[in-house]
Design an enzyme around this catalytic site. Structure first.
Site, PDB file in Angstrom:
ATOM      1  N   THR A  58       0.740  -1.016   0.017  1.00  0.00           N
ATOM      2  CA  THR A  58       0.506  -0.405   0.106  1.00  0.00           C
ATOM      3  C   THR A  58       0.926   1.095  -0.178  1.00  0.00           C
ATOM      4  O   THR A  58       0.796   2.013  -0.593  1.00  0.00           O
ATOM      5  CB  THR A  58      -1.006  -0.202   1.756  1.00  0.00           C
ATOM      6  OG1 THR A  58      -1.208  -1.098   1.203  1.00  0.00           O
ATOM      7  CG2 THR A  58      -2.163   1.174   1.115  1.00  0.00           C
ATOM      8  N   GLU A 134       9.889   1.505  10.859  1.00  0.00           N
ATOM      9  CA  GLU A 134       8.331   2.243  11.057  1.00  0.00           C
ATOM     10  C   GLU A 134       7.975   2.995  12.263  1.00  0.00           C
ATOM     11  O   GLU A 134       7.479   3.857  12.652  1.00  0.00           O
ATOM     12  CB  GLU A 134       6.948   1.300  10.510  1.00  0.00           C
ATOM     13  CG  GLU A 134       7.346   0.437   8.826  1.00  0.00           C
ATOM     14  CD  GLU A 134       6.015  -0.483   8.719  1.00  0.00           C
ATOM     15  OE1 GLU A 134       6.275  -1.050   7.384  1.00  0.00           O
ATOM     16  OE2 GLU A 134       6.151  -1.013   9.993  1.00  0.00           O
TER      17      GLU A 134
HETATM   18  O1  LIG Z   1       3.718  -3.351   8.156  1.00  0.00           O
HETATM   19  C1  LIG Z   1       3.669  -3.061   7.159  1.00  0.00           C
HETATM   20  C2  LIG Z   1       5.634  -3.485   7.394  1.00  0.00           C
HETATM   21  O2  LIG Z   1       6.497  -4.179   8.210  1.00  0.00           O
HETATM   22  C3  LIG Z   1       3.409  -2.664   6.416  1.00  0.00           C
HETATM   23  O3  LIG Z   1       2.567  -1.404   6.366  1.00  0.00           O
HETATM   24  C4  LIG Z   1       1.883  -3.922   6.317  1.00  0.00           C
HETATM   25  O4  LIG Z   1       2.371  -4.967   6.208  1.00  0.00           O
HETATM   26  C5  LIG Z   1       0.410  -4.140   5.307  1.00  0.00           C
HETATM   27  O5  LIG Z   1       1.550  -4.101   4.461  1.00  0.00           O
HETATM   28  P1  LIG Z   1       0.286  -3.968   2.443  1.00  0.00           P
HETATM   29  O6  LIG Z   1       0.305  -2.183   2.423  1.00  0.00           O
HETATM   30  O7  LIG Z   1       1.044  -5.171   1.835  1.00  0.00           O
HETATM   31  O8  LIG Z   1      -0.856  -4.908   3.186  1.00  0.00           O
END
Ligand SMILES: O=C(CO)[C@H](O)[C@H](O)COP(=O)(O)O
Length: 267
Positions: A58, A134
């Protein structure tokens, strides 16, 4: 003729949230919903900002959009702080100027995805493996906008049979995984060292650590208490619960985009 999806129709208050924003549109793929949420979040970006750049399928749409607006001259003087090596590569390929938290300890706005979002805007993150950077970057942000498709909305985080990730040091990782399992036993926990590294070995994070995925059968209840207990275990670096960190969550669904703001979001 297929009905057009109207991403401009936004509901942002509780009463409006229950009202369908448009008639059911043509079926959108999950990736299209992710892109819609991401583009909506980039509307918050202004020239001159220091931006936390998230990781995942995303967030990559948001990074691409920022790169596009820079290229078109619609944004200027942006500095990006990437939350992973992967995002760093993407941002560099788009010509987004990059820096880090040492040089920019205060970030104006971070945009990132999530694996789960509860009605209080608590999150689970880290199934993509970047939870430590993050959490550092998003925790240093004045505003943290989370972008998800509606499949990520849950009643209780951690209780969806999907994993709650915990980053641990590689040293005696089985020992730490077992301590985590014991700690969370009351929630019906299975703790699995994440694989996916070279030759079927452990997955290694950008920080050289491992990840234990905790599969829980029961809701955690007092999330703050569980968070503290996990962080007290020697060998644990960080976990994927992001409690009280999101300012705004943008949810793209088949019926439109919903914007949920902290303190006005709950049930
Ligand atoms: O926390 C994360 C990575 O560490 C991502 O933001 C989370 O896994 C969501 O991923 P995606 O947008 O591919 O569904």
């Amino acid at each position: 003729m297929a009905l057009a999806y109207d991403p401009l129709f936004i509901t942002s208050d509780k009463s409006a949230m229950d009202v369908p924003s448009t008639p059911p549109p043509m079926m959108l793929t999950q990736d299209e919903l992710k892109r819609i949420a991401a583009h909506k979040a980039v509307d918050f970006v202004e020239s001159g900002m220091v931006l936390g750049l998230g990781t995942g399928s995303t967030a990559k749409h948001a990074v691409a959009r920022i790169g596009e607006l820079l290229r078109q001259g619609k944004l200027e003087n942006i500095v990006g702080i990437p939350t992973s090596k992967k995002t760093q590569e993407q941002a560099l390929s788009l010509g987004i100027p990059l820096s880090d938290l040492d040089a920019h300890p205060v970030i104006d706005l971070s945009i990132d995805g999530a694996d789960e979002v509860d009605p209080h805007l608590n999150l689970v993150k880290g199934r993509g493996g970047s939870l430590l950077r993050e959490k550092m970057i998003e925790g240093a942000s004045k505003k943290f906008v989370v972008i998800v498709d509606e499949s990520k909305m849950v009643k209780h985080i951690g209780g969806s049979k999907l994993a709650l990730p915990v980053e641990i040091v590689p040293f005696c990782c089985k020992f730490t995984a077992e301590k985590l399992r014991e700690l969370m036993e009351g929630y019906g926990c299975e703790a699995k060292l994440r694989l996916g590294g070279e030759k079927g070995k452990a997955f290694v994070t950008d920080n050289g650590n491992y990840i234990v995925d905790m599969y829980l059968e029961k809701d955690m209840g007092d999330l703050g208490a569980v968070s503290d207990a996990i962080l007290r275990l020697p060998g644990v670096v960080e976990h994927g619960m992001f409690l009280d960190m999101a300012s705004t969550v943008i949810v793209a669904g088949e019926l439109g985009v919903k914007i949920k703001n902290k303190h006005s979001s709950c049930c």
